[in-house]
Structures are given as structure tokens and as C-alpha cells.
Scaffold this active site. Structure first.
Site: not given
Ligand code: ZN
Ligand code: FE
Length: 249
Positions: A56, A58, A60-61, A113, A132, A170
């Protein structure tokens, strides 16, 4: 059809994953939480990088995509929403597949998400990278989608074989376990929570998990059992998700 997986911590609580198709030596990373950490892990393994698979958009991805592409010349594959960070070289959606040498990843829609979130499933090795969407004893927050979309996505994940190894993005498991214990008195959960707290005390990861373990103990998957007062399963899930959002553990 053998895939070697290297898992390593990134940022404060993300995991980075490097996977190598052993037949061809081709290497992919699943998401790009931290380009420096991923390059360091590649160097440690003595591996090159051929492919990025994004679950996805985001940061942090997908935040390390550009730096890794510049450093290695790899190809970026992900859902259309990743263009919010930078356009992928190849956009994929539910039903597509991506080859890494001889290893085939099926792309599964797991929106909720984020609207376009996808899971990558290697059906030959029973390995899934769920980003996530599903966590050990948890699930992703509903930032973009609603409970109905997320519940349908979680069903697609739990439809995978019970012995599927599930790599979540995570290390949230201890906090998830504290919430789970507040809504579910099941002995299997209690036993699992004890072993999770002990593993974290020792500094050990609790990822990967498995489909069987999550089906047995994850309070979000067990939502219809935990909320028999709510007839609609997706609404029962939504109620458990809302309780977690409000939980001060
Ligand atoms: Zn996310
Ligand atoms: Fe994340």
C-alpha cells in the site's frame, strides 16, 4: 519453488522483508520502510535487488521506493495508489500475478486500511505478505475503508490454507494481545498471550504468524463469536475494531 525470507526490523516497529527465489537467485523486497536498512540487509546477504512489491502507499511501506530504485535499478510493482508516493513501474490489482524468477505471487485485494491495499501470496510455498491488513492478534486501522471492506479483505486472507506463513508489517503483537485479553477469555488466547509477552521480554519477534493461529485467537477474526448480539459479521467486526481504537491498554 523455494523462497528464502529474511526478516529484519526497520524504523520503530516495522519489519522489512527480503525474499529470494532460490531457483533463479532473483530478490524482491516487500515494502520499503527504510531504504538504508534494506540496502544494509542486502549487503549482509550478498544479494542484489530485482523487484519491490508494495502492499500500500503509506510512507512506512513505499517511502524507500525511489532511493532503492536509484541505488539498484529494481522494478517497482504495486497497487495504483502507490502513485501517491511515486508511480510504480507496474500497477497490479486483484487477480494479477507477479513473477520473481520461478516464484509466483498472486495479488489479492485486501483494501480497508487503505482503499487499494493488496496482499502478495506465494501459493507454492504457502507464504503471504499481508502488509497492514492482518497483524498477529490484530488488524490494520480503517484509515480509508470501512468495516465491510476490511471484513471482506480479512475473509480473503483467512481463506488461504491454514498452514500459510503470514508476514505482517509491524511488531504490534504485545499491545494487540493486551487488547485481545480485554475482550476474549478464551484459554487458547491466554496461552498465546503469555508466550507473546515472554517472547517480547526476550526481544524476539512474534512475526510471522499463521492462518490457523490467527483464526483460533485473533479477536478481529473472532468478532462474530465475541459479539453474538450483532447479527451482521462485518458489523460485529466493526464494533471490535472501534473498541480497539478506543482501548487504553
Ligand atoms: Zn499502513
Ligand atoms: Fe504500516
Amino acid at each position: 519453488m523455494t523462497l528464502t525470507v529474511r526478516q529484519f526490523p526497520c524504523l520503530s516497529d516495522n519489519y522489512g522483508f527480503l525474499v529470494r527465489d532460490d531457483a533463479s537467485g532473483k530478490v524482491a523486497c516487500i515494502d520499503t520502510p527504510d531504504a538504508e536498512a534494506i540496502l544494509a540487509e542486502l549487503a549482509k546477504a550478498g544479494w542484489g535487488l530485482d523487484l519491490i512489491l508494495n502492499t500500500h502507499w503509506h510512507p512506512d511501506h513505499a517511502g524507500g521506493n525511489e532511493a532503492l530504485k536509484a541505488a539498484t535499478g529494481c522494478t517497482v510493482v504495486g497497487p495504483a495508489e502507490v502513485a501517491r508516493i511515486a508511480a510504480p513501474d507496474r500497477v497490479v490489482a486483484h487477480g494479477d500475478h507477479v513473477m520473481l524468477g520461478d516464484t509466483r505471487f498472486d495479488v489479492i485485494d485486501t483494501g480497508g486500511h487503505t482503499l487499494g491495499h493488496v496482499t502478495f501470496f506465494d501459493a507454492a510455498d504457502h507464504i503471504a505478505f499481508v502488509g497492514d491488513t492482518l497483524f498477529a492478534l490484530g488488524c490494520g486501522r480503517l484509515f480509508e475503508g470501512d468495516a465491510a471492506q476490511m471484513w471482506a479483505s480479512l475473509q480473503r486472507i483467512t481463506d488461504l490454507p491454514d498452514d500459510t506463513t503470514v508476514y505482517c508489517a509491524h511488531e504490534y503483537t504485545a499491545a494487540n494481545a493486551r487488547f485481545a485479553l480485554s475482550v476474549d477469555a478464551d484459554p487458547a488466547l491466554k496461552a498465546r498471550a503469555d508466550s507473546i509477552f515472554a517472547a517480547r521480554e526476550r526481544g524476539e519477534p512474534t512475526v510471522p504468524t499463521s492462518i490457523a493461529l490467527e483464526k483460533a485467537t485473533n479477536p478481529f477474526l473472532r468478532a462474530p463469536l465475541l459479539r453474538p448480539d450483532i447479527a451482521n459479521p462485518a458489523e460485529a467486526f466493526g464494533a471490535v475494531r472501534a473498541a480497539k481504537d478506543a482501548f487504553k491498554g
